[in-house]
Design a protein around this motif. Structure first.
Motif, PDB file in Angstrom:
ATOM      1  N   ALA A 278       4.295  52.120  81.752  1.00  0.00           N
ATOM      2  CA  ALA A 278       3.948  53.459  81.185  1.00  0.00           C
ATOM      3  C   ALA A 278       3.332  54.416  82.425  1.00  0.00           C
ATOM      4  CB  ALA A 278       3.131  53.473  80.086  1.00  0.00           C
ATOM      5  N   MET A 279       2.408  53.691  82.875  1.00  0.00           N
ATOM      6  CA  MET A 279       1.676  54.600  84.152  1.00  0.00           C
ATOM      7  C   MET A 279       2.727  55.101  85.042  1.00  0.00           C
ATOM      8  SD  MET A 279      -1.890  52.511  84.371  1.00  0.00           S
ATOM      9  CE  MET A 279      -2.840  53.636  85.491  1.00  0.00           C
ATOM     10  N   LEU A 280       3.583  54.090  85.437  1.00  0.00           N
ATOM     11  CA  LEU A 280       4.423  54.316  86.477  1.00  0.00           C
ATOM     12  C   LEU A 280       5.562  55.370  86.013  1.00  0.00           C
ATOM     13  CD1 LEU A 280       5.280  51.029  88.360  1.00  0.00           C
ATOM     14  CD2 LEU A 280       4.185  52.948  89.296  1.00  0.00           C
ATOM     15  N   ALA A 281       6.328  55.305  85.018  1.00  0.00           N
ATOM     16  CA  ALA A 281       7.152  56.206  84.144  1.00  0.00           C
ATOM     17  C   ALA A 281       6.452  57.647  84.389  1.00  0.00           C
ATOM     18  CB  ALA A 281       7.741  55.633  83.038  1.00  0.00           C
ATOM     19  N   SER A 282       5.229  57.752  83.501  1.00  0.00           N
ATOM     20  CA  SER A 282       4.551  59.041  83.499  1.00  0.00           C
ATOM     21  C   SER A 282       4.216  59.621  84.653  1.00  0.00           C
ATOM     22  CB  SER A 282       3.401  58.844  82.464  1.00  0.00           C
ATOM     23  OG  SER A 282       3.832  58.527  81.383  1.00  0.00           O
ATOM     24  N   ALA A 283       3.596  58.839  85.581  1.00  0.00           N
ATOM     25  CA  ALA A 283       3.326  59.556  87.021  1.00  0.00           C
ATOM     26  C   ALA A 283       4.254  59.843  87.765  1.00  0.00           C
ATOM     27  CB  ALA A 283       2.581  58.588  87.657  1.00  0.00           C
ATOM     28  N   GLY A 284       5.600  59.256  87.678  1.00  0.00           N
ATOM     29  CA  GLY A 284       6.953  59.510  88.416  1.00  0.00           C
ATOM     30  C   GLY A 284       7.489  60.782  87.525  1.00  0.00           C
ATOM     31  N   THR A 285       7.656  60.851  86.314  1.00  0.00           N
ATOM     32  CA  THR A 285       7.890  61.996  85.579  1.00  0.00           C
ATOM     33  C   THR A 285       7.210  63.207  85.960  1.00  0.00           C
ATOM     34  OG1 THR A 285       8.505  60.501  83.645  1.00  0.00           O
ATOM     35  CG2 THR A 285       8.562  62.995  83.445  1.00  0.00           C
ATOM     36  N   ALA A 286       5.969  63.143  85.978  1.00  0.00           N
ATOM     37  CA  ALA A 286       4.960  64.231  86.543  1.00  0.00           C
ATOM     38  C   ALA A 286       5.271  64.832  87.831  1.00  0.00           C
ATOM     39  CB  ALA A 286       3.625  63.901  86.422  1.00  0.00           C
ATOM     40  N   LEU A 287       5.431  63.751  88.817  1.00  0.00           N
ATOM     41  CA  LEU A 287       5.691  63.984  90.136  1.00  0.00           C
ATOM     42  C   LEU A 287       7.209  64.692  90.374  1.00  0.00           C
ATOM     43  CD1 LEU A 287       4.353  63.676  92.730  1.00  0.00           C
ATOM     44  CD2 LEU A 287       5.525  61.632  92.998  1.00  0.00           C
ATOM     45  N   ALA A 288       8.074  64.500  89.321  1.00  0.00           N
ATOM     46  CA  ALA A 288       9.511  64.766  89.471  1.00  0.00           C
ATOM     47  C   ALA A 288       9.277  66.438  88.674  1.00  0.00           C
ATOM     48  CB  ALA A 288      10.541  64.078  88.730  1.00  0.00           C
ATOM     49  N   VAL A 289       8.838  66.352  87.998  1.00  0.00           N
ATOM     50  CA  VAL A 289       8.423  67.957  87.230  1.00  0.00           C
ATOM     51  C   VAL A 289       7.907  68.860  88.639  1.00  0.00           C
ATOM     52  CG1 VAL A 289       7.256  69.312  85.801  1.00  0.00           C
ATOM     53  CG2 VAL A 289       8.383  67.292  85.022  1.00  0.00           C
ATOM     54  N   GLU A 290       6.931  68.423  89.251  1.00  0.00           N
ATOM     55  CA  GLU A 290       6.134  69.045  90.242  1.00  0.00           C
ATOM     56  C   GLU A 290       7.349  69.639  91.294  1.00  0.00           C
ATOM     57  OE1 GLU A 290       4.220  70.927  93.015  1.00  0.00           O
ATOM     58  OE2 GLU A 290       4.874  69.004  93.879  1.00  0.00           O
ATOM     59  N   ARG A 291       7.971  68.357  91.840  1.00  0.00           N
ATOM     60  CA  ARG A 291       8.991  68.647  92.804  1.00  0.00           C
ATOM     61  C   ARG A 291      10.187  69.484  92.294  1.00  0.00           C
ATOM     62  NH1 ARG A 291       8.908  64.924  97.300  1.00  0.00           N
ATOM     63  NH2 ARG A 291       6.708  65.044  97.848  1.00  0.00           N
ATOM     64  N   ILE A 292      10.575  69.400  91.214  1.00  0.00           N
ATOM     65  CA  ILE A 292      11.749  70.397  90.962  1.00  0.00           C
ATOM     66  C   ILE A 292      11.390  71.649  90.501  1.00  0.00           C
ATOM     67  CG2 ILE A 292      13.747  70.237  89.025  1.00  0.00           C
ATOM     68  CD1 ILE A 292      13.692  67.238  89.061  1.00  0.00           C
ATOM     69  N   ALA A 293      10.469  71.804  89.453  1.00  0.00           N
ATOM     70  CA  ALA A 293      10.072  72.789  88.764  1.00  0.00           C
ATOM     71  C   ALA A 293       8.927  73.647  89.349  1.00  0.00           C
ATOM     72  CB  ALA A 293       9.564  72.456  87.190  1.00  0.00           C
ATOM     73  N   TYR A 294       7.962  73.158  90.003  1.00  0.00           N
ATOM     74  CA  TYR A 294       6.849  73.930  90.683  1.00  0.00           C
ATOM     75  C   TYR A 294       7.072  74.185  92.488  1.00  0.00           C
ATOM     76  CZ  TYR A 294       5.192  72.882  86.202  1.00  0.00           C
ATOM     77  OH  TYR A 294       4.991  73.178  84.628  1.00  0.00           O
ATOM     78  N   ARG A 295       7.377  73.130  92.974  1.00  0.00           N
ATOM     79  CA  ARG A 295       6.974  73.137  94.406  1.00  0.00           C
ATOM     80  C   ARG A 295       8.169  74.192  95.035  1.00  0.00           C
ATOM     81  NH1 ARG A 295       7.240  68.614  99.187  1.00  0.00           N
ATOM     82  NH2 ARG A 295       5.402  68.277  98.286  1.00  0.00           N
ATOM     83  N   PRO A 296       9.311  74.136  94.703  1.00  0.00           N
ATOM     84  CA  PRO A 296      10.360  75.266  95.249  1.00  0.00           C
ATOM     85  C   PRO A 296       9.716  76.697  94.962  1.00  0.00           C
ATOM     86  CG  PRO A 296      11.488  73.706  94.046  1.00  0.00           C
ATOM     87  CD  PRO A 296      10.141  73.314  93.777  1.00  0.00           C
ATOM     88  N   LEU A 297       9.281  77.047  93.826  1.00  0.00           N
ATOM     89  CA  LEU A 297       8.680  78.499  93.469  1.00  0.00           C
ATOM     90  C   LEU A 297       7.411  78.600  94.282  1.00  0.00           C
ATOM     91  CD1 LEU A 297       8.835  78.177  89.445  1.00  0.00           C
ATOM     92  CD2 LEU A 297      10.385  79.486  91.147  1.00  0.00           C
ATOM     93  N   ARG A 298       6.393  77.470  94.553  1.00  0.00           N
ATOM     94  CA  ARG A 298       5.346  77.928  95.163  1.00  0.00           C
ATOM     95  C   ARG A 298       5.874  78.282  96.690  1.00  0.00           C
ATOM     96  NH1 ARG A 298       3.276  73.431  93.770  1.00  0.00           N
ATOM     97  NH2 ARG A 298       3.639  72.111  95.394  1.00  0.00           N
TER      98      ARG A 298
END
Lengths: 323, 236
Positions: free
Chosen positions: A85-105
């Motif tokens: 659960a920790m890996l899946a959630s952390a991985g999802t959070a990281l993916a969201v950061e990479r896909i949805a936030y970082r390019p905009l930043r």
């Protein structure tokens, strides 16, 4: 209105509230940490939690464990589920950061855009579990509530004499587990070198970069940490409620976000205070009136507290929060 | 040259703050950059440190082109800025703030030596080790900011308005310490509105006006320059 019901079992209801609140608090940490360093509400965080509950189900299904297994199997399966659960959630959070936030930043987009992409990610994740996986894999995915085997069965441990309070193993695991994780995170942020970097970025990103702190890495770190905490919350949630659903994150996420604001967003200890307060308020309200009133009460408490303390109960930023 | 900025243009949105600035700092020098409010002093520092990227032009430090590097990468090369308004972390203690200066370093023994050096220069910081920095006076915060910058072991220490908001006696004291740091072998680039102090301490200086460098020379030359005296020293 039934105040007698509340007062006759006040200790029991308080314990219920703390249990519920511990889970809110763990999820709230993710909102609060990301807000602290990016001044951004990550609206996809509710789905970071949701993915964690599915990871628990996945581990139990893969191992083929069910209720009534031997002690060693129960402990092993639960720990494995926690890790997954920790890996899946952390991985999802990281993916969201990479896909949805970082390019905009990188492109210097205005803050409002990040909220939209966050909400977009949230919807996509919900539909992946509610629709896409159903098409490809069939059950248990889809728009229905799914039972998770209660591998860790509730057992009475002891009764506190005089209080008529029965302590069960699951209660102990949820409350102690949540507190231990929060203490660990608090110690990490306040004592370690990387934690100091996180606090520095939260207090003053420009000066932090002048100290050699790599802001991008700090951002990655808070998404991973916040995600991992949501993963822990996901396991504890399944221990308590034995279910998951494609849109399970929505209401928990909303409550956890409320808890974060209640305690003072950006403040780790505020998340704990806000979570517990919210959990207790909800359980009291359901006892006095009925469970339909839990949500109403939760948000009335939020509005009233913000009227008097607009920055929340502890009201400091991640950087300034100190013992 | 330790540091060379060439034709630097820096803008905020559509507003251009620096219109092509060139300056140099040689190893062992104290170089001052003086100018009025809004002349572009802080923008120059931001461009040099990498807090803000240049629209065009280049920054070469220690023989290496660092124009495209971020601030944290430039710091690792020894290009250290002590920012305007001190920029201490208000929620951290004095010790934690100094620790932040040594954030990228792993050489424990040398870090210990640097603590002693900083506490030697600023005994006040030793007395206040455990105090939360946000509760200290302006002068103490400035000492902390300089001390913290030294903890990064700068090859070039850039100071942005170290005298800002300080009482005259304290300004004297801060500049004495800056001279001492220079004597210990650190190259210094200092930006100042307090032109008299800056010019009397500097080997060389540049005068900045509305995003252009309008004059340069040794500190003494500029101190005697009639236009500089009128504009920045308040003497006709």
């Amino acid at each position: 209105m039934d105040f007698d019901a509340l007062f006759s079992g006040l200790d029991r209801h308080t314990l219920d509230g703390i249990t519920r609140g511990s889970i809110y608090a763990l999820v709230a940490l993710g909102y609060t940490m990301v807000y602290g360093v990016m001044k951004l509400i990550n609206f996809a965080h509710s789905e970071v939690f949701m993915v964690g509950t599915w990871a628990v189900l996945g581990v139990y299904t893969a191992l083929g464990v069910s209720a009534g297994a031997g002690l060693a199997v129960v402990i092993g399966a639960t720990l494995l589920a926690l890790l997954a659960a920790m890996l899946a959630s952390a991985g999802t959070a990281l993916a969201v950061e990479r896909i949805a936030y970082r390019p905009l930043r990188k492109k210097g987009a205005p803050p409002l855009i990040f909220l939209i992409t966050g909400i977009g990610c949230s919807i996509v994740l919900v539909e992946i579990f509610g629709q896409v996986f159903k098409v490809f894999f069939g059950a248990p995915f889809g728009r229905v509530t799914v039972n998770i085997p209660s591998v860790l069965q509730t057992k009475e441990l002891f009764t506190i004499p005089g209080l008529d309070l029965t302590i069960t193993n699951t209660r102990v695991i949820i409350i102690v587990g949540a507190i231990v994780m929060m203490l660990a995170l608090d110690t990490f942020v306040n004592k370690s070198r990387l934690g100091r970097g996180v606090r520095a970025v939260a207090q003053d990103p420009d000066t932090a970069s002048l100290m050699g702190v790599n802001r991008e890495r700090v951002i990655m770190l808070v998404f991973i940490l916040g995600g991992a905490m949501a993963g822990v919350a996901a396991l504890l949630y399944t221990i308590q409620y034995d279910i998951t659903k494609f849109d399970i994150g929505f209401i928990i996420g909303l409550k956890a976000f409320t808890a974060a604001v209640l305690g003072g967003i950006g403040n780790l200890r505020g998340a704990l205070v806000g979570g517990l307060l919210l959990g207790i308020a909800e359980v009291y309200a359901s006892t006095i009136w009925s469970s339909e009133w839990a949500n109403v009460t939760a948000f009335v408490v939020l509005v009233v507290i913000l009227m008097f303390r607009p920055t929340g109960l502890l009201g400091e930023s991640l950087g300034k929060a100190r013992a | 040259m330790l540091l060379e900025m060439k034709d630097a243009v820096l803008s905020y949105g559509k507003i251009e703050a620096l219109h092509g600035i060139s300056l140099e700092v040689a190893e062992g020098e104290i170089v001052a950059l003086i100018g009025a409010n809004g002349a572009g002093k802080t923008s120059t520092m931001r461009g040099l440190s990498g807090v803000r990227g240049l629209a065009s032009g280049s920054v070469v430090f220690d023989g290496e082109d660092v124009t495209k590097l971020r601030a944290d990468q430039r710091l690792r090369k020894g290009l250290v800025l002590c920012p305007e308004g001190r920029g201490i972390f208000p929620g951290m203690t004095v010790t934690e703030n100094l620790n932040m200066g040594a954030y990228t370093r792993k050489d424990k023994e040398a870090i210990e030596q640097d603590y002693e050096r900083v506490f030697g220069l600023f005994p006040r910081l030793l007395e206040r080790k455990k105090q939360v920095a946000g509760t200290m006076s302006g002068g103490e915060q400035q000492m902390l900011a300089i001390g913290r910058a030294l903890m990064s072991r700068p090859k070039l220490l850039m100071l942005d308005e170290p005298s800002m908001g300080l009482a005259p006696m304290l300004i004297q004291q801060i500049f004495d310490i800056i001279s001492e740091i220079a004597q210990q072998g650190t190259t210094i680039l200092v930006v100042e509105q307090n032109a008299k102090q800056a010019l009397s301490r500097a080997d060389r200086a540049y005068v900045l006006e509305t995003g252009h460098i309008v004059k340069s020379g040794t500190g003494v030359e500029l101190l005697d320059d009639p236009t500089v005296r009128e504009a920045y020293l308040g003497v006709a």
